[in-house]
Design an enzyme around this catalytic site. Structure first.
Site, PDB file in Angstrom:
ATOM      1  CE  LYS A   1     -10.665  10.221  -9.506  1.00 19.31           C
ATOM      2  NZ  LYS A   1      -9.499  10.158 -10.397  1.00 19.31           N
TER       3      LYS A   1
ATOM      4  N   GLY B   1     -10.802  13.589 -12.442  1.00 20.23           N
ATOM      5  CA  GLY B   1     -10.122  13.738 -13.729  1.00 20.23           C
ATOM      6  C   GLY B   1      -8.836  12.940 -13.746  1.00 20.23           C
TER       7      GLY B   1
ATOM      8  CE  LYS C   1     -10.329   6.187 -11.881  1.00 21.84           C
ATOM      9  NZ  LYS C   1      -9.006   6.327 -11.379  1.00 21.84           N
TER      10      LYS C   1
ATOM     11  CB  THR D   1      -7.087   4.454 -14.553  1.00 20.21           C
ATOM     12  OG1 THR D   1      -7.530   5.717 -14.127  1.00 20.21           O
ATOM     13  CG2 THR D   1      -7.094   3.518 -13.401  1.00 20.21           C
TER      14      THR D   1
ATOM     15  CB  SER E   1      -3.184   2.886 -12.293  1.00 19.95           C
ATOM     16  OG  SER E   1      -4.329   2.132 -11.932  1.00 19.95           O
ATOM     17  NE  ARG E   2      -3.990   3.604  -5.023  1.00 20.22           N
ATOM     18  CZ  ARG E   2      -4.187   4.444  -4.027  1.00 20.22           C
ATOM     19  NH1 ARG E   2      -4.974   4.109  -3.043  1.00 20.22           N
ATOM     20  NH2 ARG E   2      -3.584   5.602  -3.994  1.00 20.22           N
ATOM     21  CG  ASN E   3      -7.882   0.524  -9.083  1.00 21.34           C
ATOM     22  OD1 ASN E   3      -8.543  -0.197  -8.361  1.00 21.34           O
ATOM     23  ND2 ASN E   3      -7.743   1.826  -8.872  1.00 21.34           N
TER      24      ASN E   3
ATOM     25  CB  VAL F   1      -7.664   1.448  -0.361  1.00 16.68           C
ATOM     26  CG1 VAL F   1      -9.099   1.076  -0.672  1.00 16.68           C
ATOM     27  CG2 VAL F   1      -7.456   1.593   1.127  1.00 16.68           C
TER      28      VAL F   1
HETATM   29  N1  LIG Z   1      -3.489   8.988  -5.454  1.00 14.61           N
HETATM   30  C1  LIG Z   1      -3.948   9.550  -6.545  1.00 14.61           C
HETATM   31  O1  LIG Z   1      -3.210   9.761  -7.517  1.00 14.61           O
HETATM   32  C2  LIG Z   1      -5.370   9.988  -6.641  1.00 14.61           C
HETATM   33  C3  LIG Z   1      -5.748  10.882  -7.632  1.00 14.61           C
HETATM   34  C4  LIG Z   1      -7.075  11.252  -7.746  1.00 14.61           C
HETATM   35  C5  LIG Z   1      -8.003  10.728  -6.848  1.00 14.61           C
HETATM   36  N2  LIG Z   1      -7.602   9.853  -5.910  1.00 14.61           N
HETATM   37  C6  LIG Z   1      -8.622   9.342  -4.985  1.00 14.61           C
HETATM   38  O2  LIG Z   1      -8.414   9.952  -3.733  1.00 14.61           O
HETATM   39  C7  LIG Z   1      -8.749   9.039  -2.683  1.00 14.61           C
HETATM   40  C8  LIG Z   1      -7.579   8.906  -1.750  1.00 14.61           C
HETATM   41  O3  LIG Z   1      -6.523   8.317  -2.485  1.00 14.61           O
HETATM   42  P1  LIG Z   1      -5.038   8.317  -1.965  1.00 14.61           P
HETATM   43  O4  LIG Z   1      -4.184   7.933  -3.111  1.00 14.61           O
HETATM   44  O5  LIG Z   1      -4.716   9.578  -1.250  1.00 14.61           O
HETATM   45  O6  LIG Z   1      -5.118   7.098  -0.962  1.00 14.61           O
HETATM   46  P2  LIG Z   1      -4.036   6.620   0.068  1.00 14.61           P
HETATM   47  O7  LIG Z   1      -4.061   5.143   0.082  1.00 14.61           O
HETATM   48  O8  LIG Z   1      -2.749   7.294  -0.143  1.00 14.61           O
HETATM   49  O9  LIG Z   1      -4.722   7.141   1.428  1.00 14.61           O
HETATM   50  C9  LIG Z   1      -4.289   6.647   2.609  1.00 14.61           C
HETATM   51  C10 LIG Z   1      -4.640   7.656   3.674  1.00 14.61           C
HETATM   52  O10 LIG Z   1      -6.001   7.554   4.048  1.00 14.61           O
HETATM   53  C11 LIG Z   1      -6.128   7.923   5.408  1.00 14.61           C
HETATM   54  N3  LIG Z   1      -6.824   6.834   6.098  1.00 14.61           N
HETATM   55  C12 LIG Z   1      -6.423   5.547   6.231  1.00 14.61           C
HETATM   56  N4  LIG Z   1      -7.332   4.850   6.944  1.00 14.61           N
HETATM   57  C13 LIG Z   1      -8.323   5.703   7.244  1.00 14.61           C
HETATM   58  C14 LIG Z   1      -9.551   5.572   7.955  1.00 14.61           C
HETATM   59  N5  LIG Z   1      -9.946   4.417   8.510  1.00 14.61           N
HETATM   60  N6  LIG Z   1     -10.340   6.676   8.075  1.00 14.61           N
HETATM   61  C15 LIG Z   1      -9.969   7.844   7.526  1.00 14.61           C
HETATM   62  N7  LIG Z   1      -8.809   8.031   6.852  1.00 14.61           N
HETATM   63  C16 LIG Z   1      -8.011   6.962   6.716  1.00 14.61           C
HETATM   64  C17 LIG Z   1      -4.717   8.136   5.950  1.00 14.61           C
HETATM   65  O11 LIG Z   1      -4.439   9.536   5.920  1.00 14.61           O
HETATM   66  C18 LIG Z   1      -3.850   7.424   4.936  1.00 14.61           C
HETATM   67  O12 LIG Z   1      -2.570   7.975   4.753  1.00 14.61           O
HETATM   68  C19 LIG Z   1      -9.104   7.741  -3.385  1.00 14.61           C
HETATM   69  O13 LIG Z   1     -10.505   7.635  -3.506  1.00 14.61           O
HETATM   70  C20 LIG Z   1      -8.490   7.858  -4.756  1.00 14.61           C
HETATM   71  O14 LIG Z   1      -9.215   7.158  -5.757  1.00 14.61           O
HETATM   72  C21 LIG Z   1      -6.310   9.484  -5.761  1.00 14.61           C
END
Ligand SMILES: NC(=O)c1ccc[n+]([C@@H]2O[C@H](COP(=O)([O-])OP(=O)(O)OC[C@H]3O[C@@H](n4cnc5c(N)ncnc54)[C@H](O)[C@@H]3O)[C@@H](O)[C@H]2O)c1
Length: 337
Positions: free
Chosen positions: A106, A134, A189, A246, A252-254, A277
């Protein structure tokens, strides 16, 4: 059964890999990080991002992007949004004509103001790009708590194919043709979640939170509809649904980053403490630029930007929101003359 390649092994990529494996699909997971690949291969669990969710012995973890992409029925792009374009660029030469890519991240690119599916289409024009979004925290999906999401796709055929691939007793998936609306809700969001966290950090209450959620979705929908998204999407799971989770959730990290800022930390200190991030920080500038471009009023987004990037005192930002010029709640509702 589908052969699925998951690109990105963070919390969300890992949760979806486990969910899709349980649905009977063959799953290969790619990560850019060699240590992460080694840990997943050895431990069969993502110890830091999704502890407690065991991953099966025949799930493949690899650092080789070509093998993760080729001959897969579906690719799930799950890297955090700041890395989406660069990752798509690296994948491009391995992606076949018409291969389905589902973006599950997102965000909006600050430099181009493009959504993630638009960036992927630019880098991989031969792909059939869809999105999944979602109210779905990875921690809860990992624990198989009932969750609902929406698949946005260009064709009904792709949407329904993906719906069947993801659906399970604990993961209900709806379909939508409104890819743009789905993506805007999911990205914007995060900015409102920062505001909700700031309000929590300042010690404000449930009234304040409800105000931010309700007026926040009004801002998101105002911009989203002007950009071409559909109002029904903003009142649905990927709009108000994702905003509620969120702004309210401890996951939620945000919201957490906002909380720390509300407690007096700087943006950088908050990001360092969250250690992940914080996508809302990136989307905040993009949202303000989009509001300007489309001539839409987004006062909460504007105050979040002032707090993040201009050092404005958070309490003063809330005061300014409360003391804006007087207005009606919905401009379209008029008294009979
Ligand atoms: N975590 C959730 O609950 C959740 C739910 C729905 C959507 N999302 C969305 O999914 C996406 C990923 O979220 P997340 O929670 O898995 O994040 P995260 O912080 O857990 O992801 C970190 C991962 O990203 C990868 N990464 C790190 N640096 C990278 C780079 N330079 N190039 C490519 N890959 C790299 C690595 O596999 C690392 O473990 C985000 O956009 C988030 O908004 C997350």
């Amino acid at each position: 059964m589908a052969n699925v390649g998951i690109i990105g092994a963070g919390s969300w990529g890992t949760a979806l890999s486990s969910l899709l494996y349980d649905n009977g699909h063959q799953v290969t997971v790619w990560s850019i990080d060699e240590n992460e690949v080694r840990m997943l291969n050895e431990e069969r669990e993502h110890k830091t991002k999704l502890p407690g969710v065991k991953l099966p012995d025949d799930m493949i973890f690899t650092g080789d992007l070509e093998s993760a992409v080729t001959e897969k029925d579906v690719l799930i792009l799950a890297v955090p949004s700041p890395f989406t374009r660069a990752t798509a660029k690296k994948m491009a030469s391995y992606v076949a004509e018409g291969q389905i890519i589902v973006d599950v991240a997102k965000g909006i690119e600050e430099s181009s103001l493009k959504t993630l599916s638009q960036q992927i289409e630019e880098e991989i024009p031969q792909a059939d790009v869809a999105v999944l979004s979602g109210p779905s925290h990875a921690e809860e999906v990992g624990r198989r708590l009932p969750t609902t999401c929406v698949i946005g796709a260009k064709s009904k055929e792709t949407a329904e194919y993906l719906q069947k691939m993801f659906i399970s007793k604990v993961f209900r998936v709806y379909t939508s043709p409104d890819i743009l609306g789905v993506e805007l809700g999911g990205s914007l969001k995060n900015v409102i979640a920062l505001a909700a966290g700031i309000a929590d950090g300042l010690g404000y209450g449930d009234n304040t939170k409800a105000a931010l959620i309700t007026r926040g979705i009004a801002e998101i929908a105002r911009l989203g509809v002007k950009m071409g998204g559909k109002i029904q999407t903003f009142t649905g799971l990927t709009g108000i649904g994702d905003l509620i989770v969120t702004c309210a959730s401890m996951h939620s990290r945000n919201r957490k980053a906002g909380y720390l800022i509300g407690q007096g930390k700087s943006m950088q200190e908050a990001m360092d403490e969250v250690k992940m991030v914080v996508e809302g920080v990136y989307s905040a500038k993009a949202a303000a630029a989009l509001a300007k471009k489309y001539g839409v009023s987004m006062p909460i987004v504007s105050e979040v930007n002032a707090v993040l990037f201009e050092g404005k005192n958070p309490a003063e930002a809330v005061d300014d929101l409360m003391q804006r010029e007087l207005r009606s709640e919905a401009a379209a509702l008029l008294w009979e003359e």
